[in-house]
Write an enzyme that holds these catalytic residues in place. Structure first.
Site, PDB file in Angstrom:
ATOM      1  CD  GLU A 190      -3.064  -1.043   0.389  1.00  0.00           C
ATOM      2  OE1 GLU A 190      -3.349   0.104  -0.020  1.00  0.00           O
ATOM      3  OE2 GLU A 190      -3.700  -2.054   0.069  1.00  0.00           O
ATOM      4  CB  CYS A 224      -1.550   7.392   1.325  1.00  0.00           C
ATOM      5  SG  CYS A 224      -3.101   6.668   1.865  1.00  0.00           S
TER       6      CYS A 224
HETATM    7  P1  NAD Z   1       8.197   4.809   4.932  1.00  0.00           P
HETATM    8  O1  NAD Z   1       8.169   3.971   3.701  1.00  0.00           O
HETATM    9  O2  NAD Z   1       9.353   5.701   5.156  1.00  0.00           O
HETATM   10  O3  NAD Z   1       8.097   3.895   6.246  1.00  0.00           O
HETATM   11  C1  NAD Z   1       7.115   2.875   6.409  1.00  0.00           C
HETATM   12  C2  NAD Z   1       7.679   1.781   7.295  1.00  0.00           C
HETATM   13  O4  NAD Z   1       8.811   1.224   6.658  1.00  0.00           O
HETATM   14  C3  NAD Z   1       8.103   2.228   8.690  1.00  0.00           C
HETATM   15  O5  NAD Z   1       7.611   1.320   9.645  1.00  0.00           O
HETATM   16  C4  NAD Z   1       9.619   2.188   8.651  1.00  0.00           C
HETATM   17  O6  NAD Z   1      10.171   1.721   9.852  1.00  0.00           O
HETATM   18  C5  NAD Z   1       9.929   1.192   7.546  1.00  0.00           C
HETATM   19  N1  NAD Z   1      11.140   1.547   6.784  1.00  0.00           N
HETATM   20  C6  NAD Z   1      11.556   2.781   6.436  1.00  0.00           C
HETATM   21  N2  NAD Z   1      12.714   2.718   5.728  1.00  0.00           N
HETATM   22  C7  NAD Z   1      13.012   1.402   5.632  1.00  0.00           C
HETATM   23  C8  NAD Z   1      14.094   0.670   5.016  1.00  0.00           C
HETATM   24  N3  NAD Z   1      15.087   1.292   4.382  1.00  0.00           N
HETATM   25  N4  NAD Z   1      14.075  -0.676   5.117  1.00  0.00           N
HETATM   26  C9  NAD Z   1      13.091  -1.311   5.765  1.00  0.00           C
HETATM   27  N5  NAD Z   1      12.063  -0.668   6.377  1.00  0.00           N
HETATM   28  C10 NAD Z   1      12.011   0.661   6.292  1.00  0.00           C
HETATM   29  O7  NAD Z   1       6.822   5.616   4.925  1.00  0.00           O
HETATM   30  P2  NAD Z   1       6.324   6.701   5.945  1.00  0.00           P
HETATM   31  O8  NAD Z   1       7.164   7.928   5.790  1.00  0.00           O
HETATM   32  O9  NAD Z   1       6.159   6.114   7.285  1.00  0.00           O
HETATM   33  O10 NAD Z   1       4.862   6.991   5.373  1.00  0.00           O
HETATM   34  C11 NAD Z   1       4.612   7.848   4.330  1.00  0.00           C
HETATM   35  C12 NAD Z   1       4.420   7.117   3.014  1.00  0.00           C
HETATM   36  O11 NAD Z   1       3.451   6.091   3.170  1.00  0.00           O
HETATM   37  C13 NAD Z   1       3.864   8.017   1.924  1.00  0.00           C
HETATM   38  O12 NAD Z   1       4.496   7.723   0.709  1.00  0.00           O
HETATM   39  C14 NAD Z   1       2.402   7.641   1.865  1.00  0.00           C
HETATM   40  O13 NAD Z   1       1.775   7.907   0.632  1.00  0.00           O
HETATM   41  C15 NAD Z   1       2.458   6.188   2.151  1.00  0.00           C
HETATM   42  N6  NAD Z   1       1.188   5.714   2.682  1.00  0.00           N
HETATM   43  C16 NAD Z   1       0.425   4.878   1.933  1.00  0.00           C
HETATM   44  C17 NAD Z   1      -0.806   4.466   2.402  1.00  0.00           C
HETATM   45  C18 NAD Z   1      -1.693   3.547   1.624  1.00  0.00           C
HETATM   46  O14 NAD Z   1      -2.651   3.052   2.197  1.00  0.00           O
HETATM   47  N7  NAD Z   1      -1.440   3.297   0.351  1.00  0.00           N
HETATM   48  C19 NAD Z   1      -1.244   4.913   3.642  1.00  0.00           C
HETATM   49  C20 NAD Z   1      -0.441   5.759   4.381  1.00  0.00           C
HETATM   50  C21 NAD Z   1       0.784   6.151   3.894  1.00  0.00           C
END
Ligand code: NAD
Length: 432
Positions: A190, A224
């Protein structure tokens, strides 16, 4: 897990969420400055209604489903037996830190799986509360919460799971999928992206501006599926801006930075990132900020500036003028998570539906396709894969095992060797 066990966990989960409703709101206020009402609508209430729906329909969903037979297998019974994948990993982001862990969890449990939860380390207060709530409902063997930063997630990704459900950015989504491939683990991703709002051939610019302001400014744009930017005809631009300002005042008062209903930016890094995006633009409205918040802002972006390349994820709305509907393709490059359209023209509506591939779409409003669980929610292409909510969540966390039970009373001798022309002629009647 039996039906009774699943139901009792869902029931218990609901009770515990209700018991801690005020604590959840407090945590969301501390992490993101969300008001009580916004926390209930976009986080707590969504999860409660998801649980209620699952509890109501689970018995039916768990039943093996009879499907038709083909001539080749006749006589037989064919059915799909829902079985859980096993142990699933659910990784969440910080923007809806409660809902985006618990909503997938409801699907995982109703489908009978064990789960490991990895909430976002950036929403620290919610993360702490998730640990507490989960401990009150589940044994660690059934649902475990793992806390920590990126290295902890990477460590989890080195382990083998039977399913990974990830919500987060497109870039990290790629890392997740790469790691999952080591064990051929199926994934739901997602993700995010730039979701356009198109305003064209509508007399009701006020309606469009109010709905776009609502969708953009809920959670201060850190959603998102928030409309990322607006595509509009030049002649409609001035009234759109005026109505947008009017909507902001109606929702948040004359000084949104002081409003308790207006959320803050998650941390200083994102605050600075957003302010730097504004620097490359001409500010048409807003542009002010304090230590925690950025005021609702409308900007005119420069061609190819960063604000038109990366997902904004904040309360800044670029406005771009177009003359013809076909020009939307110049701006919508990757398949967005959501697309919004405000029009009274059937021709424009058909054009957008048939020419833009997008995770989901709402016409004449923003965000709302997310709220109809019958539709299923998810992305396509770079905005993600797989979908959930309602029955779609049960399906996502279920392997529908095909089972064929053959009758012993009739067989097709022609399928056995040795071969002959006569047998082959017979087979050709069936397989054509
Ligand atoms: P992110 O991808 O930075 O982090 C999400 C998760 O991934 C966190 O738990 C984090 O610990 C982990 N993570 C981060 N970097 C990592 C790495 N290098 N290796 C492994 N794990 C890692 O996202 P965010 O900043 O927390 O959230 C914002 C993003 O999420 C935006 O792009 C938004 O559009 C998206 N989002 C999507 C939905 C959806 O339902 N499609 C909903 C909410 C947010």
């Amino acid at each position: 897990m039996t039906y009774q066990e699943r139901i009792s966990y869902l029931k218990r989960l609901k009770e515990v969420i209700l018991k801690y409703e005020l604590d959840i709101k407090e945590a969301l206020y501390l992490d993101l400055g969300k008001s009580s009402q916004e926390s209930y609508i976009t986080e707590i209430g969504l999860v409660l209604s998801e649980i209620t729906y699952h509890m109501k329909h689970l018995k039916k969903w768990m039943k093996p489903k009879r499907v038709k037979n083909t001539l080749a297998v006749f006589p037989a019974k064919s059915f799909l037996v829902p079985e859980p994948f096993g142990k699933v990993l659910i990784i969440g982001p910080w923007n809806y830190p409660f809902q985006l862990i618990f909503n997938p969890l409801v699907g995982a449990i109703s489908a009978g799986n064990k789960a490991v939860l990895k909430p976002s380390e950036l929403a620290v207060n919610t993360e702490k509360l998730i640990v507490k709530l989960i401990k009150e409902v589940f044994s660690e063997d059934l649902v475990e919460v793992v806390t920590g930063g990126v290295e902890v997630t990477q460590e989890l990704l080195n382990q083998r799971f039977d399913y990974i459900f990830f919500t987060g950015s497109t870039n990290v989504g790629k890392i997740i999928m790469r790691a999952a491939s080591n064990n051929l683990t199926p994934v739901t991703l997602e993700l995010g992206g730039k979701s356009p709002a198109i305003v064209m051939d509508t007399k009701d610019i006020k309606h469009a501006a109010y709905k776009i302001a609502f969708g953009k400014l809920i959670n201060a744009g850190q959603t998102c599926i928030a409309p990322d930017y607006v595509l509009i005809r030049e002649k409609d631009k001035p009234s759109f801006i005026e109505y947008y300002k009017e909507a902001v005042t109606k929702y948040y008062g004359s000084n949104p930075l002081e409003s308790n209903d207006y959320p803050k930016i998650i941390n200083n890094r994102h605050h600075q990132r957003l302010l730097s995006l504004v620097k490359e633009t001409t500010i048409l409205y807003g542009g002010t900020s304090n230590e925690f918040k950025i005021a609702p802002t409308i900007v005119e972006p420069k061609i190819n500036s960063k604000i038109m390349v990366e997902e904004i994820f904040g309360p800044i709305l670029p406005i771009i003028t177009i003359n013809q509907i076909e020009e939307i393709k110049d701006y919508i490059q990757e398949k967005p998570l959501a697309t919004y359209l405000f029009t009274e023209s059937k021709k424009i509506e058909d054009y957008v539906i048939n020419n833009i591939s997008t995770g989901g779409m709402t016409i004449n409003d923003t965000l709302m396709h997310f709220s109809n669980h019958h539709l299923g929610f998810g992305g396509v292409g770079h905005s993600g894969m797989g979908k959930y909510h309602g029955k779609h969540s049960f399906d996502t966390f279920t392997h529908f095992k095909p089972v064929l039970k053959k009758s012993k009373h009739f067989d097709v001798p022609a399928k056995y060797l040795p071969s002959s022309d006569k047998k082959e002629r017979f087979i050709k009647h069936i397989l054509k």
